[in-house]
Design a protein around this motif. Structure first.
Motif, short mmCIF file in Angstrom:
data_model
loop_
_atom_site.label_atom_id
_atom_site.label_comp_id
_atom_site.label_asym_id
_atom_site.label_seq_id
_atom_site.Cartn_x
_atom_site.Cartn_y
_atom_site.Cartn_z
N GLY A 63 -40.03 -56.53 29.54
CA GLY A 63 -41.01 -56.23 30.14
C GLY A 63 -40.98 -55.52 31.48
O GLY A 63 -39.98 -54.82 31.73
N GLU A 64 -42.12 -55.13 31.93
CA GLU A 64 -42.19 -54.34 33.33
C GLU A 64 -43.03 -55.22 34.37
O GLU A 64 -44.04 -55.71 33.93
CB GLU A 64 -42.69 -53.12 32.91
N VAL A 65 -42.59 -54.99 35.38
CA VAL A 65 -42.97 -55.47 36.50
C VAL A 65 -43.64 -54.37 37.68
O VAL A 65 -42.68 -53.70 38.16
CB VAL A 65 -42.73 -56.75 37.41
N ILE A 66 -44.72 -54.33 38.43
CA ILE A 66 -45.00 -53.66 39.54
C ILE A 66 -45.45 -54.48 40.60
O ILE A 66 -46.20 -55.27 40.50
CB ILE A 66 -46.30 -52.44 39.07
N VAL A 67 -44.96 -54.00 41.83
CA VAL A 67 -45.34 -54.90 43.01
C VAL A 67 -45.77 -54.04 43.85
O VAL A 67 -45.23 -53.02 44.30
CB VAL A 67 -44.06 -55.74 43.33
N ILE A 116 -50.96 -60.86 38.27
CA ILE A 116 -50.38 -62.56 38.30
C ILE A 116 -50.56 -62.89 39.58
O ILE A 116 -50.66 -62.17 40.74
CB ILE A 116 -49.14 -62.60 37.72
N ASP A 117 -50.73 -64.09 39.73
CA ASP A 117 -50.99 -64.78 40.91
C ASP A 117 -49.63 -64.96 41.82
O ASP A 117 -49.78 -64.93 43.24
CB ASP A 117 -51.58 -66.17 40.90
N SER A 118 -48.38 -64.95 41.32
CA SER A 118 -47.25 -65.13 42.00
C SER A 118 -46.89 -64.17 43.11
O SER A 118 -47.53 -62.75 42.84
CB SER A 118 -46.11 -65.21 41.02
N ASP A 119 -46.49 -64.30 44.34
CA ASP A 119 -46.27 -63.30 45.28
C ASP A 119 -44.89 -63.16 45.09
O ASP A 119 -43.99 -63.48 45.75
CB ASP A 119 -46.39 -64.08 46.67
N ILE A 120 -44.52 -62.12 44.07
CA ILE A 120 -43.26 -61.63 43.76
C ILE A 120 -42.61 -60.66 44.84
O ILE A 120 -41.64 -60.60 45.02
CB ILE A 120 -43.19 -60.84 42.47
N GLY A 121 -43.44 -60.10 45.71
CA GLY A 121 -43.03 -59.20 46.82
C GLY A 121 -42.30 -60.12 47.75
O GLY A 121 -41.53 -59.68 48.42
N ALA A 122 -42.87 -61.47 47.98
CA ALA A 122 -42.35 -62.30 48.96
C ALA A 122 -40.79 -62.54 48.48
O ALA A 122 -39.82 -62.97 48.95
CB ALA A 122 -43.13 -63.54 49.26
N LEU A 123 -40.92 -62.83 47.06
CA LEU A 123 -39.50 -63.17 46.11
C LEU A 123 -38.56 -62.05 46.45
O LEU A 123 -37.25 -62.31 46.75
CB LEU A 123 -39.77 -63.29 44.83
N ILE A 124 -39.01 -60.89 46.29
CA ILE A 124 -37.94 -59.63 46.46
C ILE A 124 -37.49 -59.48 47.88
O ILE A 124 -36.21 -59.45 47.96
CB ILE A 124 -38.96 -58.49 46.20
N LYS A 125 -38.27 -59.82 48.85
CA LYS A 125 -37.98 -59.83 50.32
C LYS A 125 -36.80 -60.86 50.45
O LYS A 125 -35.78 -60.85 51.07
CB LYS A 125 -39.19 -59.87 51.38
#
Length: 221
Positions: free
Chosen positions: A104-108, A124-133
């Protein structure tokens, strides 16, 4: 989908040392369980400046830190031991990412995350930006702590650019990083280790010239 993100970010930012299932037995994989005294958060990494080989360790740190300062870049992660593995990652400053894998693919974009699995985009609800940081910060800090035997392995041309090749170890992994002589930016890194009698190699190649534009996808009901 989080596994895709962790794999891609670790491969790109953690000095070439992936925490993926494809490249095993690194210092990160063998680290003590969370919340132990020896697994406390590492101290912040000081800002380093590219020294053109005078300080190989500082050059590796600087090259990784530079990935967060350029306006855009893209990277492709592949594996010699798993020919089906291919991760594409794009970055546009200050907080836009696109990560693509077979699953799959993800855009943040900042705090907004969009996922495409099965051909349909959804927010989606998850804060993936925070995960990446968090992955970037932890990857750099752990990489600095774990780097050993840092040295210059030679000078080569890669993708038509003059580069200095740096070699070091993290855990059982042997790592080489090609850093552009003129810019101090990573051009390529290779992670190699032996597991169960088999040599595993993972390669990340960077591109700083192809323009990157990351926009929110259209969501269809």
């Amino acid at each position: 989908m989080k596994r895709i993100l962790i794999l891609a970010v670790s491969a790109v930012f953690a000095f070439g040392c992936s925490r993926s299932e494809e490249v095993k037995n690194t210092a990160t994989v063998n680290a003590p369980p969370a919340n132990t005294a020896t697994n406390a958060a590492p101290p912040p990494v000081k800002e380093e400046v590219y020294t053109a080989g005078a300080n190989p360790r500082a050059d590796l740190i600087s090259a990784t830190q530079k990935l967060q300062k350029v306006p855009f870049w893209s990277a492709v992660v592949t594996s010699a031991s798993d020919l089906e593995l291919k991760i594409e990652m794009e970055y546009a400053a200050p907080d836009r990412y696109r990560i693509k894998k077979a699953e799959g693919e993800v855009i943040v974009i900042g705090g907004d995350t969009y996922s495409n699995e099965g051909g349909k985009w959804e927010k989606i609800d998850s804060d993936i930006g925070a995960l990446i940081k968090e992955q970037i910060s932890t990857g750099i800090a752990e990489g600095v702590q774990s780097m050993k035997d840092v040295q210059i392995a030679g000078k080569e041309k890669f993708a038509g650019k003059d580069a200095t090749v740096y070699a070091h170890k993290i855990g059982d992994a042997q790592i080489k990083v090609w850093i552009a002589t003129d810019t101090g930016l990573q051009l390529k890194n290779e992670v190699e280790l032996s597991a169960a009698g088999e040599v595993q190699k993972q390669t990340t190649v960077y591109d700083y010239e192809k323009p990157v534009k990351i926009e929110a996808p259209k969501i269809t009901q």
